[in-house]
Scaffold this active site. Structure first.
Site, mmCIF file in Angstrom:
data_model
loop_
_atom_site.group_PDB
_atom_site.id
_atom_site.type_symbol
_atom_site.label_atom_id
_atom_site.label_comp_id
_atom_site.label_asym_id
_atom_site.label_seq_id
_atom_site.Cartn_x
_atom_site.Cartn_y
_atom_site.Cartn_z
ATOM 1 N N PRO A 58 0.935 -1.217 -0.183
ATOM 2 C CA PRO A 58 0.009 -0.090 -0.173
ATOM 3 C C PRO A 58 0.943 1.107 0.179
ATOM 4 O O PRO A 58 1.912 1.360 0.736
ATOM 5 C CB PRO A 58 -0.902 -0.184 1.357
ATOM 6 C CG PRO A 58 -0.503 -1.541 1.911
ATOM 7 C CD PRO A 58 0.544 -2.105 1.092
ATOM 8 N N GLY A 66 3.690 3.872 5.432
ATOM 9 C CA GLY A 66 4.853 3.683 6.159
ATOM 10 C C GLY A 66 5.589 2.248 5.633
ATOM 11 O O GLY A 66 6.328 1.541 6.742
ATOM 12 N N GLY A 75 7.460 1.516 2.918
ATOM 13 C CA GLY A 75 8.411 1.895 1.783
ATOM 14 C C GLY A 75 8.146 1.579 0.555
ATOM 15 O O GLY A 75 8.980 1.153 -0.377
ATOM 16 N N SER A 76 6.907 1.741 0.241
ATOM 17 C CA SER A 76 6.379 1.498 -1.270
ATOM 18 C C SER A 76 7.174 1.976 -2.329
ATOM 19 O O SER A 76 7.690 1.508 -3.209
ATOM 20 C CB SER A 76 4.855 1.836 -1.405
ATOM 21 O OG SER A 76 4.641 2.425 -2.328
ATOM 22 N N ALA A 89 10.521 3.152 -2.366
ATOM 23 C CA ALA A 89 11.680 2.708 -2.286
ATOM 24 C C ALA A 89 11.550 1.214 -3.111
ATOM 25 O O ALA A 89 12.423 0.793 -3.927
ATOM 26 C CB ALA A 89 12.438 2.496 -1.023
ATOM 27 N N ALA A 90 10.580 0.584 -2.820
ATOM 28 C CA ALA A 90 10.325 -0.824 -3.464
ATOM 29 C C ALA A 90 10.204 -0.754 -4.836
ATOM 30 O O ALA A 90 10.764 -1.368 -5.574
ATOM 31 C CB ALA A 90 9.247 -1.432 -2.597
ATOM 32 N N ASP A 131 14.785 3.838 4.060
ATOM 33 C CA ASP A 131 14.114 3.144 3.384
ATOM 34 C C ASP A 131 14.659 2.246 2.304
ATOM 35 O O ASP A 131 14.786 0.996 2.033
ATOM 36 C CB ASP A 131 12.870 3.990 2.749
ATOM 37 C CG ASP A 131 11.613 4.147 3.573
ATOM 38 O OD1 ASP A 131 11.760 4.119 4.784
ATOM 39 O OD2 ASP A 131 10.557 4.442 3.220
#
Ligand code: PMV
Length: 320
Positions: free
Chosen positions: A99, A103, A105-106, A108-109, A150
């Site tokens: 999501p 919080g 780290g979406s 960065a991912a 992150d």
């Protein structure tokens, strides 16, 4: 079709204070991932196309535009500049189960998955250290002044004890720790929360500075607890950290309600995780309390409760 991916993350201790040079501890959540798929372009299409259709407000972006004003475009351009290669004729489709603005780290991912897919498309590799620097640049598009935690935990996909601009330290656990991750479903901007803490800090640097120092102490104690397998001490650190985050005004009525309910249901330690104001909280549980806490979180409106176990080498992540 070639695929690459990157994990979500949670911050165990130290968010916000980490921006001011204090240590923080974060771990990857490997079951929750962003993925990027590479396909050859149709014959009439030239250049690199990036499609990010399911990522909330993100739209398809093109690498060859004049302005690099999107984190994904910037990531791609930095990867290609580093490799000194022209854009390959491929379409990379980025998808994420993480999501956004919660919080985990979406941002960065998603950037990391894209960068890895692009490397595969170019038949090249880059050391994690270089990739980490690239993703940090992209992170600045999401957060303004990120600490770098992150991108570090997401790129290395390892538990880290992180201090801004210091060499990364990998964490080892003295025992397995069971955590529930409760999602309030409220989306909140980390950039705004970080900016608001800055305003508080600048208005009263002595007091807020002392709060940030205290968070640093909690993180150092938490590290010892994690390394020695001391569940009780870790729980104490988490609870204390949540109270200090409340002083920084980055909790929210929902997060506080989740924290109270989890504690009442038997969680040992509970705190918000990440930028705050919404998003996710984490609860340290035992085999006896896990189910009670999960039910309590669902009752107060969690849109999802995940579970992750902190342990050495193998990370067992089980979706609920
Ligand atoms: O909200 P997230 O998961 O992106 O976490 C941000 C962590 C902060 O400490 C609040 C900001 C930062 O850059 O470290």
């Amino acid at each position: 079709m070639i695929a690459a991916s990157a994990p979500a993350k949670i911050i165990l201790l130290g968010e916000h204070a980490v921006v001011y040079g204090q240590p923080a501890i974060a771990v990857p959540v490997s079951q929750l991932r962003a993925t990027a798929m590479v396909e050859p372009n149709p014959p009439h299409v030239l250049g690199l196309r990036i499609v990010a259709s399911d990522l909330g407000e993100m739209l398809p972006v093109a690498i060859d535009g004049e302005v690099v004003d999107h984190a994904l475009t910037l990531t791609a351009r930095l990867v290609l500049d580093t490799l000194q290669l022209p854009p390959p004729n491929v379409t990379i489709t980025v998808q994420s189960a993480i999501p956004v603005a919660s919080g985990l780290g979406s941002g960065a991912a998603v950037s990391t998955a894209l960068a890895r897919a692009l490397l595969v498309a170019c038949n090249r590799t880059l050391p994690d250290e270089v990739l980490n620097r690239i993703i940090f640049e992209a992170e600045k598009r999401y957060h303004g002044t990120p600490s770098g935690i992150d991108n570090t935990v997401v790129v290395y996909e390892q538990p880290v004890y992180f201090v801004r601009e210091q060499p990364i330290e990998r964490l080892h656990f003295g025992a397995a720790f069971r955590l529930l991750i409760g999602d309030t479903g409220v989306r909140a901007s980390t950039k705004i929360a970080v900016g608001d803490v800055r305003v508080l800090h600048d208005a009263d640097p002595t007091y807020i500075g002392a709060v940030l120092d205290e968070i640093g102490q909690v993180v150092r104690r938490g590290r010892v607890a994690l390394e020695t397998g001391d569940t009780e001490a870790l729980a104490t650190c988490m609870n204390k950290n949540h109270r200090l985050l409340q002083i920084l005004a980055v909790s929210s009525p929902e997060l506080d309600q989740f924290v109270e309910s989890a504690l009442a249901a038997g969680a040992l330690g509970v705190k918000l995780s990440g930028g705050g104001r919404g998003g996710n909280m984490i609860a340290l549980v035992t085999d006896e309390t896990a189910e009670h806490v999960r039910i309590a979180l669902m009752k107060v409106g969690a849109v999802r409760v995940m579970e992750t176990t902190l342990m050495n080498a193998v990370h067992e992540d089980i979706a609920q």
